[in-house]
Design a protein around this motif. Structure first.
Motif, PDB file in Angstrom:
ATOM      1  N   TYR A  54     -17.111  -7.190   3.237  1.00  0.00           N
ATOM      2  CA  TYR A  54     -15.966  -7.727   3.973  1.00  0.00           C
ATOM      3  C   TYR A  54     -16.419  -7.906   5.416  1.00  0.00           C
ATOM      4  O   TYR A  54     -16.571  -6.921   6.145  1.00  0.00           O
ATOM      5  CB  TYR A  54     -14.760  -6.785   3.899  1.00  0.00           C
ATOM      6  CG  TYR A  54     -13.526  -7.322   4.573  1.00  0.00           C
ATOM      7  CD1 TYR A  54     -12.650  -8.166   3.890  1.00  0.00           C
ATOM      8  CD2 TYR A  54     -13.231  -6.998   5.892  1.00  0.00           C
ATOM      9  CE1 TYR A  54     -11.519  -8.675   4.501  1.00  0.00           C
ATOM     10  CE2 TYR A  54     -12.101  -7.489   6.514  1.00  0.00           C
ATOM     11  CZ  TYR A  54     -11.254  -8.324   5.819  1.00  0.00           C
ATOM     12  OH  TYR A  54     -10.132  -8.824   6.433  1.00  0.00           O
ATOM     13  N   GLY A  69       3.259  -1.286   8.478  1.00  0.00           N
ATOM     14  CA  GLY A  69       1.981  -1.963   8.285  1.00  0.00           C
ATOM     15  C   GLY A  69       0.917  -1.046   7.725  1.00  0.00           C
ATOM     16  O   GLY A  69       0.159  -1.432   6.825  1.00  0.00           O
ATOM     17  N   TRP A  70       0.853   0.179   8.228  1.00  0.00           N
ATOM     18  CA  TRP A  70      -0.173   1.125   7.782  1.00  0.00           C
ATOM     19  C   TRP A  70       0.041   1.515   6.324  1.00  0.00           C
ATOM     20  O   TRP A  70      -0.897   1.530   5.533  1.00  0.00           O
ATOM     21  CB  TRP A  70      -0.138   2.363   8.671  1.00  0.00           C
ATOM     22  CG  TRP A  70      -1.343   3.243   8.524  1.00  0.00           C
ATOM     23  CD1 TRP A  70      -2.535   3.139   9.183  1.00  0.00           C
ATOM     24  CD2 TRP A  70      -1.465   4.375   7.650  1.00  0.00           C
ATOM     25  NE1 TRP A  70      -3.391   4.130   8.784  1.00  0.00           N
ATOM     26  CE2 TRP A  70      -2.757   4.911   7.845  1.00  0.00           C
ATOM     27  CE3 TRP A  70      -0.616   4.989   6.743  1.00  0.00           C
ATOM     28  CZ2 TRP A  70      -3.220   6.024   7.151  1.00  0.00           C
ATOM     29  CZ3 TRP A  70      -1.074   6.093   6.043  1.00  0.00           C
ATOM     30  CH2 TRP A  70      -2.365   6.603   6.246  1.00  0.00           C
ATOM     31  N   THR A  71       1.276   1.819   5.953  1.00  0.00           N
ATOM     32  CA  THR A  71       1.543   2.211   4.566  1.00  0.00           C
ATOM     33  C   THR A  71       1.410   1.027   3.609  1.00  0.00           C
ATOM     34  O   THR A  71       1.028   1.214   2.456  1.00  0.00           O
ATOM     35  CB  THR A  71       2.943   2.833   4.440  1.00  0.00           C
ATOM     36  OG1 THR A  71       3.922   1.926   4.991  1.00  0.00           O
ATOM     37  CG2 THR A  71       3.015   4.156   5.172  1.00  0.00           C
ATOM     38  N   ALA A  72       1.711  -0.189   4.077  1.00  0.00           N
ATOM     39  CA  ALA A  72       1.549  -1.366   3.223  1.00  0.00           C
ATOM     40  C   ALA A  72       0.079  -1.576   2.876  1.00  0.00           C
ATOM     41  O   ALA A  72      -0.259  -2.017   1.768  1.00  0.00           O
ATOM     42  CB  ALA A  72       2.110  -2.606   3.917  1.00  0.00           C
ATOM     43  N   HIS A  73      -0.810  -1.256   3.824  1.00  0.00           N
ATOM     44  CA  HIS A  73      -2.243  -1.402   3.570  1.00  0.00           C
ATOM     45  C   HIS A  73      -2.742  -0.353   2.582  1.00  0.00           C
ATOM     46  O   HIS A  73      -3.564  -0.649   1.716  1.00  0.00           O
ATOM     47  CB  HIS A  73      -3.019  -1.295   4.885  1.00  0.00           C
ATOM     48  CG  HIS A  73      -4.507  -1.339   4.715  1.00  0.00           C
ATOM     49  ND1 HIS A  73      -5.188  -2.508   4.470  1.00  0.00           N
ATOM     50  CD2 HIS A  73      -5.442  -0.354   4.740  1.00  0.00           C
ATOM     51  CE1 HIS A  73      -6.474  -2.251   4.355  1.00  0.00           C
ATOM     52  NE2 HIS A  73      -6.661  -0.952   4.515  1.00  0.00           N
ATOM     53  N   PHE A  74      -2.219   0.874   2.700  1.00  0.00           N
ATOM     54  CA  PHE A  74      -2.763   1.978   1.911  1.00  0.00           C
ATOM     55  C   PHE A  74      -1.929   2.330   0.680  1.00  0.00           C
ATOM     56  O   PHE A  74      -2.215   3.339   0.025  1.00  0.00           O
ATOM     57  CB  PHE A  74      -2.903   3.220   2.798  1.00  0.00           C
ATOM     58  CG  PHE A  74      -4.045   3.141   3.771  1.00  0.00           C
ATOM     59  CD1 PHE A  74      -5.354   3.234   3.332  1.00  0.00           C
ATOM     60  CD2 PHE A  74      -3.800   2.952   5.118  1.00  0.00           C
ATOM     61  CE1 PHE A  74      -6.416   3.151   4.220  1.00  0.00           C
ATOM     62  CE2 PHE A  74      -4.853   2.869   6.022  1.00  0.00           C
ATOM     63  CZ  PHE A  74      -6.170   2.967   5.575  1.00  0.00           C
ATOM     64  N   LYS A  75      -0.931   1.531   0.358  1.00  0.00           N
ATOM     65  CA  LYS A  75      -0.103   1.881  -0.801  1.00  0.00           C
ATOM     66  C   LYS A  75      -0.796   1.571  -2.121  1.00  0.00           C
ATOM     67  O   LYS A  75      -0.369   2.052  -3.170  1.00  0.00           O
ATOM     68  CB  LYS A  75       1.251   1.171  -0.738  1.00  0.00           C
ATOM     69  CG  LYS A  75       1.187  -0.330  -0.961  1.00  0.00           C
ATOM     70  CD  LYS A  75       2.594  -0.931  -0.913  1.00  0.00           C
ATOM     71  CE  LYS A  75       2.579  -2.433  -1.177  1.00  0.00           C
ATOM     72  NZ  LYS A  75       3.945  -3.000  -1.148  1.00  0.00           N
ATOM     73  N   HIS A  76      -1.864   0.766  -2.082  1.00  0.00           N
ATOM     74  CA  HIS A  76      -2.569   0.430  -3.322  1.00  0.00           C
ATOM     75  C   HIS A  76      -3.701   1.423  -3.558  1.00  0.00           C
ATOM     76  O   HIS A  76      -4.882   1.069  -3.618  1.00  0.00           O
ATOM     77  CB  HIS A  76      -3.100  -1.001  -3.256  1.00  0.00           C
ATOM     78  CG  HIS A  76      -2.034  -2.021  -3.120  1.00  0.00           C
ATOM     79  ND1 HIS A  76      -1.171  -2.337  -4.143  1.00  0.00           N
ATOM     80  CD2 HIS A  76      -1.656  -2.786  -2.072  1.00  0.00           C
ATOM     81  CE1 HIS A  76      -0.325  -3.276  -3.738  1.00  0.00           C
ATOM     82  NE2 HIS A  76      -0.594  -3.556  -2.487  1.00  0.00           N
ATOM     83  N   TYR A  81      -4.844   0.076  -7.257  1.00  0.00           N
ATOM     84  CA  TYR A  81      -5.410  -1.262  -7.454  1.00  0.00           C
ATOM     85  C   TYR A  81      -6.187  -1.281  -8.760  1.00  0.00           C
ATOM     86  O   TYR A  81      -7.008  -0.400  -9.016  1.00  0.00           O
ATOM     87  CB  TYR A  81      -6.325  -1.619  -6.290  1.00  0.00           C
ATOM     88  CG  TYR A  81      -7.038  -2.935  -6.456  1.00  0.00           C
ATOM     89  CD1 TYR A  81      -6.386  -4.129  -6.176  1.00  0.00           C
ATOM     90  CD2 TYR A  81      -8.346  -2.988  -6.906  1.00  0.00           C
ATOM     91  CE1 TYR A  81      -7.023  -5.341  -6.336  1.00  0.00           C
ATOM     92  CE2 TYR A  81      -8.995  -4.184  -7.072  1.00  0.00           C
ATOM     93  CZ  TYR A  81      -8.337  -5.372  -6.777  1.00  0.00           C
ATOM     94  OH  TYR A  81      -8.986  -6.562  -6.953  1.00  0.00           O
ATOM     95  N   TRP A 136     -10.824   3.374   3.602  1.00  0.00           N
ATOM     96  CA  TRP A 136     -10.567   4.086   2.357  1.00  0.00           C
ATOM     97  C   TRP A 136     -11.646   5.125   2.104  1.00  0.00           C
ATOM     98  O   TRP A 136     -12.806   4.934   2.467  1.00  0.00           O
ATOM     99  CB  TRP A 136     -10.535   3.122   1.175  1.00  0.00           C
ATOM    100  CG  TRP A 136      -9.408   2.169   1.174  1.00  0.00           C
ATOM    101  CD1 TRP A 136      -9.397   0.901   1.672  1.00  0.00           C
ATOM    102  CD2 TRP A 136      -8.107   2.384   0.639  1.00  0.00           C
ATOM    103  NE1 TRP A 136      -8.174   0.321   1.493  1.00  0.00           N
ATOM    104  CE2 TRP A 136      -7.359   1.200   0.858  1.00  0.00           C
ATOM    105  CE3 TRP A 136      -7.496   3.459  -0.003  1.00  0.00           C
ATOM    106  CZ2 TRP A 136      -6.038   1.076   0.445  1.00  0.00           C
ATOM    107  CZ3 TRP A 136      -6.180   3.330  -0.411  1.00  0.00           C
ATOM    108  CH2 TRP A 136      -5.465   2.144  -0.187  1.00  0.00           C
ATOM    109  N   SER A 139      -2.308   7.511  -2.551  1.00  0.00           N
ATOM    110  CA  SER A 139      -1.921   7.784  -1.169  1.00  0.00           C
ATOM    111  C   SER A 139      -0.664   8.628  -1.034  1.00  0.00           C
ATOM    112  O   SER A 139      -0.221   8.876   0.090  1.00  0.00           O
ATOM    113  CB  SER A 139      -1.710   6.449  -0.429  1.00  0.00           C
ATOM    114  OG  SER A 139      -2.838   5.617  -0.538  1.00  0.00           O
TER     115      SER A 139
END
Length: 241
Positions: free
Chosen positions: A48, A156-163, A226, A100, A166
């Motif tokens: 990435y 924003g932070w939880t949306a990134h790490f919810k997959h 994911y 991650w 967590s």
């Protein structure tokens, strides 16, 4: 920002090099099994922008061998490997990638091992530092102003790490967040008893709220792991007919 774009252009030579390597991403499952029987490694590159991981199925010697080769490939683009950031590790010891933590553990209650993905400690400490810095601001502001500053950052932070796995991290962040905001309220009203503050700045449950503004609760975010899709990633839009 030009940095990610330039990184993608410059590191395309690394993509091509791994792509053409024996045992690379174009190797068939049969070829990978055959290489494993012969004691040869197989490779996968995950990248990435300028962050990348080379996944190797083989021994530690197989993992150490490509380092000089990759350094030579990158030198042609004026790039070099960072000794501080270049890490050779086993999946059981884990690694941090894009915020991650990726590590294989034994599943509780079983003898099976799975690869788990959850927020890295560095990422958790970063969001905790943001919450702390925001809660150190002027207490002359109303509580809803503080909540309007915190909530978008937390969403924003939880949306990134919810997959990922967590839930435990979100629960810890909820506990830390509550204490920081309550301390802010306590500094704002130093002589007011907690019972009065609870009635004034919550919906009766002790969770900070002021008017229509309610503090975002990270623990209420639904997490979903994911699912690995390999190279079979569908296009985001259907084909035009």
């Amino acid at each position: 920002m030009l940095s990610p774009l330039l990184s993608n252009v410059a590191l395309s030579v690394l993509d091509e090099h791994i792509d053409q390597a024996p045992g690379g991403p174009h190797a068939t499952p049969y070829q990978r099994v055959k290489r494993r029987r012969l004691g040869l490694p197989s490779y996968r590159l995950i990248r990435y922008a300028d962050d990348w991981v080379l996944v190797i199925s083989g021994t530690r010697a197989h993992a150490e061998a490509p380092r000089e080769e990759i350094a030579e490939v990158l030198s042609g683009m004026g790039l070099r490997l960072s000794p501080e950031k270049t890490l050779i590790t086993h999946i059981d010891k884990g690694l941090d990638f894009l915020g991650w933590r990726i590590q294989r553990h034994r599943k509780r209650g079983t003898s099976r091992h799975y690869v788990y993905v959850y927020p890295a400690k560095k990422a958790l400490h970063a969001i905790m530092a943001k919450v702390k810095a925001t809660c150190r601001q002027n207490t002359n502001l109303p509580l809803d102003a503080l909540l309007h500053r915190l909530n978008p950052v937390l969403r924003g932070w939880t949306a990134h790490f919810k997959h990922g796995c967590s839930s435990a991290t979100f629960g810890y962040l909820r506990h830390y967040l509550w204490h920081q905001v309550i301390r802010w309220v306590g500094r704002k009203h130093r002589r007011t008893p907690w019972r009065q503050l609870r009635r004034r700045y919550s919906k009766g449950d002790g969770w900070p709220a002021h008017g229509k503004a309610v503090l975002f609760n990270p623990a209420a975010v639904h997490t979903e792991r994911y699912r690995y899709r390999g190279a079979k990633i569908p296009r985001p839009w259907p084909s035009a007919t």
